[in-house]
Design a protein around this motif. Structure first.
Motif, PDB file in Angstrom:
ATOM      1  N   ARG A   1       6.657  16.895 -64.141  1.00 23.23           N
ATOM      2  CA  ARG A   1       6.812  15.550 -64.160  1.00 23.23           C
ATOM      3  C   ARG A   1       8.162  15.323 -64.827  1.00 23.23           C
ATOM      4  O   ARG A   1       8.416  16.120 -66.440  1.00 23.23           O
ATOM      5  N   SER A   2       8.650  14.457 -64.935  1.00 19.39           N
ATOM      6  CA  SER A   2      10.399  13.794 -65.217  1.00 19.39           C
ATOM      7  C   SER A   2      10.417  13.367 -66.813  1.00 19.39           C
ATOM      8  O   SER A   2       8.936  12.440 -67.146  1.00 19.39           O
ATOM      9  N   LYS A   3      10.871  13.552 -67.549  1.00 26.78           N
ATOM     10  CA  LYS A   3      11.053  12.918 -69.045  1.00 26.78           C
ATOM     11  C   LYS A   3      11.071  11.303 -68.663  1.00 26.78           C
ATOM     12  O   LYS A   3      10.563  10.467 -69.578  1.00 26.78           O
TER      13      LYS A   3
ATOM     14  N   ILE B   1      13.134  19.862 -59.985  1.00 28.10           N
ATOM     15  CA  ILE B   1      13.950  19.807 -59.206  1.00 28.10           C
ATOM     16  C   ILE B   1      14.591  21.024 -58.637  1.00 28.10           C
ATOM     17  O   ILE B   1      14.427  20.552 -57.279  1.00 28.10           O
ATOM     18  N   ARG B   2      14.749  21.985 -58.349  1.00 26.20           N
ATOM     19  CA  ARG B   2      14.943  23.040 -57.854  1.00 26.20           C
ATOM     20  C   ARG B   2      13.953  23.088 -57.399  1.00 26.20           C
ATOM     21  O   ARG B   2      14.221  23.952 -55.804  1.00 26.20           O
ATOM     22  N   HIS B   3      12.356  23.271 -58.049  1.00 21.73           N
ATOM     23  CA  HIS B   3      11.522  23.273 -57.114  1.00 21.73           C
ATOM     24  C   HIS B   3      11.197  22.194 -55.685  1.00 21.73           C
ATOM     25  O   HIS B   3      11.461  22.722 -54.872  1.00 21.73           O
ATOM     26  N   LEU B   4      11.622  21.168 -56.048  1.00 21.39           N
ATOM     27  CA  LEU B   4      11.379  19.998 -54.969  1.00 21.39           C
ATOM     28  C   LEU B   4      12.888  19.986 -53.803  1.00 21.39           C
ATOM     29  O   LEU B   4      12.610  19.792 -52.991  1.00 21.39           O
ATOM     30  N   LEU B   5      13.890  21.067 -54.322  1.00 20.77           N
ATOM     31  CA  LEU B   5      15.000  21.017 -53.908  1.00 20.77           C
ATOM     32  C   LEU B   5      14.410  21.940 -52.747  1.00 20.77           C
ATOM     33  O   LEU B   5      14.440  21.758 -51.354  1.00 20.77           O
ATOM     34  N   ASN B   6      13.930  23.252 -53.198  1.00 22.93           N
ATOM     35  CA  ASN B   6      13.149  24.734 -51.858  1.00 22.93           C
ATOM     36  C   ASN B   6      11.752  23.534 -51.349  1.00 22.93           C
ATOM     37  O   ASN B   6      12.533  23.910 -49.979  1.00 22.93           O
ATOM     38  N   LYS B   7      11.507  21.851 -51.549  1.00 24.32           N
ATOM     39  CA  LYS B   7      10.142  21.984 -50.681  1.00 24.32           C
ATOM     40  C   LYS B   7      11.073  20.953 -49.767  1.00 24.32           C
ATOM     41  O   LYS B   7      10.932  20.991 -48.703  1.00 24.32           O
ATOM     42  N   LYS B   8      12.542  19.912 -50.429  1.00 20.54           N
ATOM     43  CA  LYS B   8      12.896  19.928 -49.121  1.00 20.54           C
ATOM     44  C   LYS B   8      14.507  20.276 -48.291  1.00 20.54           C
ATOM     45  O   LYS B   8      14.249  19.526 -47.480  1.00 20.54           O
ATOM     46  N   ASN B   9      13.503  22.002 -48.275  1.00 16.11           N
ATOM     47  CA  ASN B   9      14.902  22.194 -47.866  1.00 16.11           C
ATOM     48  C   ASN B   9      16.040  22.416 -47.890  1.00 16.11           C
ATOM     49  O   ASN B   9      17.262  22.052 -46.910  1.00 16.11           O
ATOM     50  N   TYR B  10      17.014  21.931 -48.712  1.00 13.80           N
ATOM     51  CA  TYR B  10      17.641  22.040 -49.483  1.00 13.80           C
ATOM     52  C   TYR B  10      18.974  22.986 -49.321  1.00 13.80           C
ATOM     53  O   TYR B  10      18.189  24.299 -49.342  1.00 13.80           O
ATOM     54  N   SER B  11      20.159  22.373 -48.249  1.00 13.41           N
ATOM     55  CA  SER B  11      21.123  23.534 -48.456  1.00 13.41           C
ATOM     56  C   SER B  11      23.014  23.045 -48.138  1.00 13.41           C
ATOM     57  O   SER B  11      21.995  21.359 -48.368  1.00 13.41           O
ATOM     58  N   SER B  12      23.130  24.047 -48.711  1.00 11.73           N
ATOM     59  CA  SER B  12      24.550  23.135 -49.336  1.00 11.73           C
ATOM     60  C   SER B  12      25.186  22.834 -47.679  1.00 11.73           C
ATOM     61  O   SER B  12      26.173  22.316 -47.733  1.00 11.73           O
TER      62      SER B  12
ATOM     63  N   GLY C   1      16.428  20.192 -71.291  1.00 13.40           N
ATOM     64  CA  GLY C   1      16.723  19.961 -69.470  1.00 13.40           C
ATOM     65  C   GLY C   1      15.741  21.405 -68.977  1.00 13.40           C
ATOM     66  O   GLY C   1      15.854  20.867 -67.793  1.00 13.40           O
ATOM     67  N   GLY C   2      15.926  22.705 -69.732  1.00 13.80           N
ATOM     68  CA  GLY C   2      14.946  23.678 -68.606  1.00 13.80           C
ATOM     69  C   GLY C   2      14.392  23.368 -67.737  1.00 13.80           C
ATOM     70  O   GLY C   2      13.923  23.945 -66.562  1.00 13.80           O
ATOM     71  N   ALA C   3      12.780  22.934 -68.572  1.00 16.40           N
ATOM     72  CA  ALA C   3      11.811  21.813 -68.008  1.00 16.40           C
ATOM     73  C   ALA C   3      12.430  21.658 -66.502  1.00 16.40           C
ATOM     74  O   ALA C   3      11.211  21.713 -65.444  1.00 16.40           O
ATOM     75  N   GLU C   4      12.424  19.987 -67.031  1.00 14.64           N
ATOM     76  CA  GLU C   4      13.187  19.710 -65.236  1.00 14.64           C
ATOM     77  C   GLU C   4      13.987  19.547 -64.592  1.00 14.64           C
ATOM     78  O   GLU C   4      13.540  19.785 -63.129  1.00 14.64           O
ATOM     79  N   MET C   5      14.506  20.927 -64.435  1.00 12.78           N
ATOM     80  CA  MET C   5      15.831  21.525 -64.058  1.00 12.78           C
ATOM     81  C   MET C   5      15.395  22.864 -63.135  1.00 12.78           C
ATOM     82  O   MET C   5      14.904  22.297 -62.086  1.00 12.78           O
ATOM     83  N   GLU C   6      13.967  23.041 -63.166  1.00 16.88           N
ATOM     84  CA  GLU C   6      12.992  23.742 -62.765  1.00 16.88           C
ATOM     85  C   GLU C   6      12.307  23.371 -62.103  1.00 16.88           C
ATOM     86  O   GLU C   6      12.129  23.474 -60.631  1.00 16.88           O
TER      87      GLU C   6
ATOM     88  N   GLU D   1      22.639  13.576 -63.808  1.00 16.00           N
ATOM     89  CA  GLU D   1      23.084  15.363 -63.854  1.00 16.00           C
ATOM     90  C   GLU D   1      22.753  15.933 -63.837  1.00 16.00           C
ATOM     91  O   GLU D   1      23.611  16.784 -63.372  1.00 16.00           O
ATOM     92  N   LEU D   2      20.954  16.015 -64.223  1.00 15.75           N
ATOM     93  CA  LEU D   2      20.423  16.644 -63.659  1.00 15.75           C
ATOM     94  C   LEU D   2      20.578  17.702 -62.344  1.00 15.75           C
ATOM     95  O   LEU D   2      20.189  18.720 -61.678  1.00 15.75           O
ATOM     96  N   ILE D   3      20.298  16.720 -61.865  1.00 18.95           N
ATOM     97  CA  ILE D   3      20.392  16.539 -59.928  1.00 18.95           C
ATOM     98  C   ILE D   3      21.624  16.723 -59.535  1.00 18.95           C
ATOM     99  O   ILE D   3      21.133  18.466 -58.602  1.00 18.95           O
ATOM    100  N   TYR D   4      23.048  16.591 -59.885  1.00 15.89           N
ATOM    101  CA  TYR D   4      23.583  18.062 -59.775  1.00 15.89           C
ATOM    102  C   TYR D   4      24.011  18.610 -59.838  1.00 15.89           C
ATOM    103  O   TYR D   4      24.204  19.600 -59.093  1.00 15.89           O
ATOM    104  N   LYS D   5      23.626  19.365 -60.931  1.00 15.30           N
ATOM    105  CA  LYS D   5      23.677  20.554 -62.009  1.00 15.30           C
ATOM    106  C   LYS D   5      22.574  21.699 -60.624  1.00 15.30           C
ATOM    107  O   LYS D   5      22.764  22.606 -60.272  1.00 15.30           O
TER     108      LYS D   5
END
Length: 203
Positions: free
Chosen positions: A121-123, A160-171, A153-158, A193-197
């Motif tokens: 979960r997020s902070k 977010i990236r997991h959720l982006l993969n679940k949403k099939n995010y791509s550029s 921020g490493g845990a939250e970054m991971e 900030e973390l979402i953009y990163k």
């Protein structure tokens, strides 16, 4: 003090009203033992015996039994005892008793909660959860700072990236789709900030 009414609460207990206000719940056998009935005056000694000797001891046992089954915050345990019909003085003494033996400890509860959920979960979400459980905001911030001090921020970054993969995010996604995903992540409690990163890293 006048007992204004004695009403059945359930099959075993009665709610006693004193001077028009809810006073306490007693078992029907106890009502008979102390000869309580509507319209009578209850002297201070009898009142103190009922509250101190009967209900406070019962509230302490109830608190102990609840804490044996699961951990509570002080706020949530107070609510639980209040729902049980105990007078405030009995609740206060029960809370102080279990705190004195460290059976109830908001700092420990919050630390355990943060450690358990910081990988999923997020902070911000964790902070909101703990505030709803009645934990002091300053204590929450102190523990979050302490538990996340080595994380950067490493845990939250991971997460977010997991959720982006679940949403099939791509550029290659359309701007509107990206905006929807960003809004979804923001509602989860992640900072922009973390979402953009994280999006930059995925791209």
């Amino acid at each position: 003090m006048i007992i204004t009414s004695v009403q059945d609460y359930d099959k075993k207990r009665c709610q006693v009203y004193i001077d028009g206000e809810k006073a306490f719940l007693l078992y029907k056998g106890e009502i008979r033992k102390y000869k309580l009935e509507a319209g009578m005056e209850i002297d201070q000694i009898t009142y103190d015996v009922i509250v101190r000797e009967v209900l406070t001891k019962r509230a302490i046992l109830r608190a102990m039994n609840l804490l044996q089954k699961r951990d509570y915050t002080e706020y949530k345990l107070t609510q639980k005892l209040n729902d049980g019909g105990y007078p405030k003085v009995s609740i206060d003494e029960a809370i102080e008793y279990v705190k004195s033996y460290k059976y109830l400890d908001d700092r420990r509860y919050a630390s355990d909660y943060v450690r358990y959920y910081m990988e999923s979960r997020s902070k911000k979400r964790i902070s909101q959860d703990l505030m709803q459980k009645g934990i002091d905001r300053d204590l929450i911030n102190e523990i979050l700072e302490q538990e996340y001090s080595d994380n950067d921020g490493g845990a939250e970054m991971e997460q977010i990236r997991h959720l982006l993969n679940k949403k099939n995010y791509s550029s290659d996604m359309e701007y509107k789709e990206k905006q929807k995903i960003m809004a979804f992540l923001y509602r989860k409690g992640y900072s922009m900030e973390l979402i953009y990163k994280a999006m930059d890293m995925e791209e």
